[in-house]
Design a protein around this motif. Structure first.
Motif, PDB file in Angstrom:
ATOM      1  N   LYS A 151      -3.233   1.591   5.634  1.00 58.55           N
ATOM      2  CA  LYS A 151      -4.134   0.453   5.436  1.00 58.55           C
ATOM      3  C   LYS A 151      -3.602  -0.555   4.424  1.00 58.55           C
ATOM      4  O   LYS A 151      -4.195  -1.614   4.237  1.00 58.55           O
ATOM      5  CB  LYS A 151      -5.508   0.952   4.974  1.00 58.55           C
ATOM      6  CG  LYS A 151      -6.183   1.914   5.950  1.00 58.55           C
ATOM      7  CD  LYS A 151      -6.401   1.296   7.313  1.00 58.55           C
ATOM      8  CE  LYS A 151      -7.127   2.266   8.242  1.00 58.55           C
ATOM      9  NZ  LYS A 151      -7.280   1.716   9.610  1.00 58.55           N
ATOM     10  N   GLY A 152      -2.504  -0.229   3.779  1.00 57.50           N
ATOM     11  CA  GLY A 152      -1.899  -1.159   2.832  1.00 57.50           C
ATOM     12  C   GLY A 152      -0.422  -0.862   2.692  1.00 57.50           C
ATOM     13  O   GLY A 152       0.006   0.296   2.785  1.00 57.50           O
ATOM     14  N   ILE A 153       0.394  -1.926   2.482  1.00 57.79           N
ATOM     15  CA  ILE A 153       1.842  -1.742   2.353  1.00 57.79           C
ATOM     16  C   ILE A 153       2.365  -2.678   1.257  1.00 57.79           C
ATOM     17  O   ILE A 153       1.690  -3.608   0.824  1.00 57.79           O
ATOM     18  CB  ILE A 153       2.594  -2.025   3.675  1.00 57.79           C
ATOM     19  CG1 ILE A 153       2.259  -3.422   4.235  1.00 57.79           C
ATOM     20  CG2 ILE A 153       2.261  -0.964   4.718  1.00 57.79           C
ATOM     21  CD1 ILE A 153       3.148  -4.521   3.769  1.00 57.79           C
ATOM     22  N   LEU A 210       0.181  -5.866  -0.074  1.00 49.95           N
ATOM     23  CA  LEU A 210      -0.033  -5.696  -1.511  1.00 49.95           C
ATOM     24  C   LEU A 210       1.103  -6.261  -2.348  1.00 49.95           C
ATOM     25  O   LEU A 210       1.151  -6.041  -3.561  1.00 49.95           O
ATOM     26  CB  LEU A 210      -0.222  -4.205  -1.821  1.00 49.95           C
ATOM     27  CG  LEU A 210      -1.377  -3.551  -1.047  1.00 49.95           C
ATOM     28  CD1 LEU A 210      -1.390  -2.050  -1.264  1.00 49.95           C
ATOM     29  CD2 LEU A 210      -2.703  -4.173  -1.436  1.00 49.95           C
ATOM     30  N   GLY A 211       2.013  -6.996  -1.707  1.00 47.27           N
ATOM     31  CA  GLY A 211       3.054  -7.689  -2.452  1.00 47.27           C
ATOM     32  C   GLY A 211       4.234  -6.816  -2.818  1.00 47.27           C
ATOM     33  O   GLY A 211       4.588  -5.861  -2.120  1.00 47.27           O
ATOM     34  N   ASN A 212       4.838  -7.140  -3.954  1.00 46.17           N
ATOM     35  CA  ASN A 212       6.049  -6.483  -4.436  1.00 46.17           C
ATOM     36  C   ASN A 212       5.747  -5.069  -4.925  1.00 46.17           C
ATOM     37  O   ASN A 212       4.834  -4.874  -5.728  1.00 46.17           O
ATOM     38  CB  ASN A 212       6.619  -7.338  -5.584  1.00 46.17           C
ATOM     39  CG  ASN A 212       7.959  -6.850  -6.082  1.00 46.17           C
ATOM     40  OD1 ASN A 212       8.277  -5.680  -5.965  1.00 46.17           O
ATOM     41  ND2 ASN A 212       8.733  -7.768  -6.640  1.00 46.17           N
ATOM     42  N   SER A 213       6.531  -4.098  -4.482  1.00 45.12           N
ATOM     43  CA  SER A 213       6.295  -2.707  -4.886  1.00 45.12           C
ATOM     44  C   SER A 213       6.507  -2.499  -6.376  1.00 45.12           C
ATOM     45  O   SER A 213       5.986  -1.537  -6.949  1.00 45.12           O
ATOM     46  CB  SER A 213       7.209  -1.765  -4.094  1.00 45.12           C
ATOM     47  OG  SER A 213       8.570  -2.061  -4.332  1.00 45.12           O
ATOM     48  N   MET A 214       7.299  -3.366  -7.018  1.00 44.93           N
ATOM     49  CA  MET A 214       7.525  -3.236  -8.447  1.00 44.93           C
ATOM     50  C   MET A 214       6.326  -3.714  -9.265  1.00 44.93           C
ATOM     51  O   MET A 214       6.133  -3.297 -10.399  1.00 44.93           O
ATOM     52  CB  MET A 214       8.772  -4.032  -8.868  1.00 44.93           C
ATOM     53  CG  MET A 214      10.047  -3.543  -8.207  1.00 44.93           C
ATOM     54  SD  MET A 214      10.357  -1.795  -8.439  1.00 44.93           S
ATOM     55  CE  MET A 214      12.102  -1.810  -8.729  1.00 44.93           C
ATOM     56  N   SER A 215       5.514  -4.583  -8.680  1.00 45.56           N
ATOM     57  CA  SER A 215       4.302  -5.074  -9.355  1.00 45.56           C
ATOM     58  C   SER A 215       3.243  -5.380  -8.290  1.00 45.56           C
ATOM     59  O   SER A 215       2.945  -6.541  -8.020  1.00 45.56           O
ATOM     60  CB  SER A 215       4.609  -6.328 -10.184  1.00 45.56           C
ATOM     61  OG  SER A 215       5.189  -7.335  -9.373  1.00 45.56           O
ATOM     62  N   ILE A 272       9.987  -4.581   6.041  1.00 43.86           N
ATOM     63  CA  ILE A 272       9.417  -3.693   7.054  1.00 43.86           C
ATOM     64  C   ILE A 272       9.531  -4.357   8.416  1.00 43.86           C
ATOM     65  O   ILE A 272       8.963  -5.431   8.645  1.00 43.86           O
ATOM     66  CB  ILE A 272       7.944  -3.355   6.736  1.00 43.86           C
ATOM     67  CG1 ILE A 272       7.855  -2.610   5.402  1.00 43.86           C
ATOM     68  CG2 ILE A 272       7.331  -2.513   7.855  1.00 43.86           C
ATOM     69  CD1 ILE A 272       6.445  -2.272   4.974  1.00 43.86           C
ATOM     70  N   ASN A 273      10.259  -3.724   9.319  1.00 43.84           N
ATOM     71  CA  ASN A 273      10.514  -4.316  10.632  1.00 43.84           C
ATOM     72  C   ASN A 273       9.586  -3.796  11.729  1.00 43.84           C
ATOM     73  O   ASN A 273       9.780  -4.115  12.900  1.00 43.84           O
ATOM     74  CB  ASN A 273      11.971  -4.048  11.052  1.00 43.84           C
ATOM     75  CG  ASN A 273      12.980  -4.770  10.176  1.00 43.84           C
ATOM     76  OD1 ASN A 273      12.741  -5.891   9.754  1.00 43.84           O
ATOM     77  ND2 ASN A 273      14.092  -4.124   9.886  1.00 43.84           N
ATOM     78  N   LEU A 274       8.584  -2.994  11.367  1.00 43.61           N
ATOM     79  CA  LEU A 274       7.686  -2.453  12.382  1.00 43.61           C
ATOM     80  C   LEU A 274       6.704  -3.525  12.857  1.00 43.61           C
ATOM     81  O   LEU A 274       5.922  -4.050  12.062  1.00 43.61           O
ATOM     82  CB  LEU A 274       6.908  -1.268  11.814  1.00 43.61           C
ATOM     83  CG  LEU A 274       7.731  -0.034  11.433  1.00 43.61           C
ATOM     84  CD1 LEU A 274       6.849   1.001  10.763  1.00 43.61           C
ATOM     85  CD2 LEU A 274       8.405   0.557  12.663  1.00 43.61           C
ATOM     86  N   SER A 284      -4.490   5.108   3.695  1.00 43.48           N
ATOM     87  CA  SER A 284      -3.442   5.261   2.688  1.00 43.48           C
ATOM     88  C   SER A 284      -2.680   3.965   2.474  1.00 43.48           C
ATOM     89  O   SER A 284      -2.627   3.096   3.348  1.00 43.48           O
ATOM     90  CB  SER A 284      -2.471   6.372   3.098  1.00 43.48           C
ATOM     91  OG  SER A 284      -1.882   6.094   4.356  1.00 43.48           O
ATOM     92  N   VAL A 285      -2.092   3.858   1.286  1.00 41.32           N
ATOM     93  CA  VAL A 285      -1.170   2.777   0.955  1.00 41.32           C
ATOM     94  C   VAL A 285       0.230   3.377   0.958  1.00 41.32           C
ATOM     95  O   VAL A 285       0.470   4.419   0.335  1.00 41.32           O
ATOM     96  CB  VAL A 285      -1.487   2.165  -0.423  1.00 41.32           C
ATOM     97  CG1 VAL A 285      -0.343   1.266  -0.890  1.00 41.32           C
ATOM     98  CG2 VAL A 285      -2.785   1.380  -0.371  1.00 41.32           C
ATOM     99  N   VAL A 286       1.149   2.749   1.659  1.00 40.59           N
ATOM    100  CA  VAL A 286       2.512   3.252   1.781  1.00 40.59           C
ATOM    101  C   VAL A 286       3.470   2.166   1.304  1.00 40.59           C
ATOM    102  O   VAL A 286       3.514   1.080   1.869  1.00 40.59           O
ATOM    103  CB  VAL A 286       2.835   3.660   3.234  1.00 40.59           C
ATOM    104  CG1 VAL A 286       4.253   4.211   3.330  1.00 40.59           C
ATOM    105  CG2 VAL A 286       1.830   4.695   3.737  1.00 40.59           C
ATOM    106  N   TYR A 287       4.200   2.468   0.251  1.00 37.51           N
ATOM    107  CA  TYR A 287       5.094   1.466  -0.336  1.00 37.51           C
ATOM    108  C   TYR A 287       6.365   1.235   0.473  1.00 37.51           C
ATOM    109  O   TYR A 287       6.920   0.148   0.472  1.00 37.51           O
ATOM    110  CB  TYR A 287       5.508   1.916  -1.741  1.00 37.51           C
ATOM    111  CG  TYR A 287       4.548   1.540  -2.845  1.00 37.51           C
ATOM    112  CD1 TYR A 287       3.196   1.326  -2.596  1.00 37.51           C
ATOM    113  CD2 TYR A 287       4.992   1.409  -4.149  1.00 37.51           C
ATOM    114  CE1 TYR A 287       2.326   0.991  -3.600  1.00 37.51           C
ATOM    115  CE2 TYR A 287       4.125   1.076  -5.178  1.00 37.51           C
ATOM    116  CZ  TYR A 287       2.797   0.867  -4.903  1.00 37.51           C
ATOM    117  OH  TYR A 287       1.948   0.540  -5.925  1.00 37.51           O
TER     118      TYR A 287
END
Length: 378
Positions: A117-119, A142-147, A125-127, A96-99
């Motif tokens: 598998k993608g963020i 995957l970069g910026n959640s807005m784009s 994200i501090n994990l 899954s990809v989690v934003y």
């Protein structure tokens, strides 16, 4: 700055508005299944059918409509011949990809971190596991959640993409054209902290961690109710307001938001409790100042390499010094760069409640150090 503001919305709404994708759908009959009882969540319904489970997400901006319906089917079982209308998702999700860092934190606690598998928005994200995964390539950045990087998402071809929808968002652009299920995480629009936390049961179903999610939620709810009961009749509730001006607007949590409810449950008099909304409202500085200038306590959140001081706050915006909480040194700050606030508090509201009680009623709680908020220094 846009990313930071969007994260604030998620907890205002993260202290946290969605796309209307699926907003025109009507609810279908649930008479053939058994409804799984939810205690606090108002925008989520879970039903167990024959060979599948149904998760119905009510549109929080138009509660007579459905935001989305998901049909969860065991990935190792044959697809049932007759299914209700909705998006079919094979569970448990394995790729899954989690934003949002919010949901990454929950999945770690449920023991499902390996399915990420993608963020997006790695800087927030501090994990350590996620950061190391991105460094080694196990997790795609995957970069910026807005784009987000659509090409990388296509190459990854995940089972599902978990993202937080916004009101009048107009859909998800190119994501809508991909053969990938989009899970709209509208948990942040619940009107109570425990209502939002209860959405962990939905995420537990998605990742094959239903038992773990149910057990965790029961512990969270019990602790939250115990803490709230301690201050329910506390005398002398302090007047409180939150956050800072961002650009030309000050985004203020509504009285029916999870933040508004948390402040009330912690024994505070929230100065904007009269705002009848579960999200946040952009107000002018003048409006905020008029309502909050005499408030006893000011809570702020920020992301910085070093802890913010009164001097720095005044340099940021000189009129801040006019607030009573500034003059009397009653400002408490939470440095998001140093504490796992977003990763923990949405699904562990009892952590934040205990923190706030220690700030608002120091004589009623033990002397342990606060978890998120601390007094600003000079």
């Amino acid at each position: 700055m846009k990313i930071y503001i969007s994260l604030i919305f998620l907890w205002t709404a993260v202290w946290l508005f969605p796309s209307c994708t699926g907003g025109g759908r009507t609810a279908f009959s649930l008479s053939d299944g058994d409804t799984l009882p939810l205690q606090y969540a108002t925008n989520l319904t879970l039903v167990s059918g024959r060979g599948y489970q149904i998760a119905t997400l009510r549109n929080p901006w138009d509660t007579l409509k459905i935001l989305h319906t998901y049909i969860l089917v065991d990935r190792n079982a044959p697809l049932p011949d007759s299914l209700p209308q909705g998006t079919v998702i094979r569970v448990p999700l394995q790729k899954s990809v989690v934003y949002s860092s919010v949901h990454c934190g929950l999945l770690k606690e449920l023991g499902a971190l390996s399915a990420i598998k993608g963020i997006c928005d790695l800087e927030y994200i501090n994990l350590p596991e996620i950061r190391e995964g991105c460094r080694t390539g196990r997790v795609a950045d995957l970069g910026n959640s807005m784009s987000p990087d659509i090409e990388k998402i296509i190459q990854l071809h995940p089972d599902a993409i978990l993202l937080s929808p916004f009101e009048n968002g107009g859909g998800y652009g190119r994501l809508d054209k991909l053969d990938i299920s989009i899970v709209e995480c509208a948990d942040y629009m619940e009107t109570s902290p425990l209502g939002r936390a209860e959405w962990m049961r939905f995420f537990g179903l998605l990742y094959g961690k239903a038992r773990e999610a149910d057990s965790l939620f029961n512990r969270v709810a019990t602790r939250y109710r115990t803490l709230a009961g301690r201050v329910a009749d506390a005398p002398g509730k302090p007047k409180v307001f939150t956050d800072e001006k961002s650009g030309s607007a000050w985004y203020v949590p509504g009285g029916r938001s999870t933040v508004g409810r948390l402040l009330a449950d912690a024994g505070a008099d929230y100065v904007f409790s009269y705002l009848d909304m579960s999200g946040s409202s952009p107000l002018s500085f003048e409006t905020v100042y008029d309502k909050a200038k005499d408030a006893d306590i000011w809570l702020i959140r920020y992301n910085a390499p070093t802890d913010k001081t009164y001097g720095e706050l005044k340099r940021d915006f000189a009129p801040y010094a006019g607030f009573k909480a500034f003059r009397e040194r009653q400002i408490y700050g939470c440095n998001l760069g140093k504490v796992p606030y977003y990763e923990e508090t949405p699904f562990h509201p009892e952590y934040l409640l205990e923190d706030l009680i220690r700030v608002f009623h120091p004589d009623m709680e033990d002397a342990q150090k606060t978890r998120y908020f601390s007094r600003l220094k000079e």
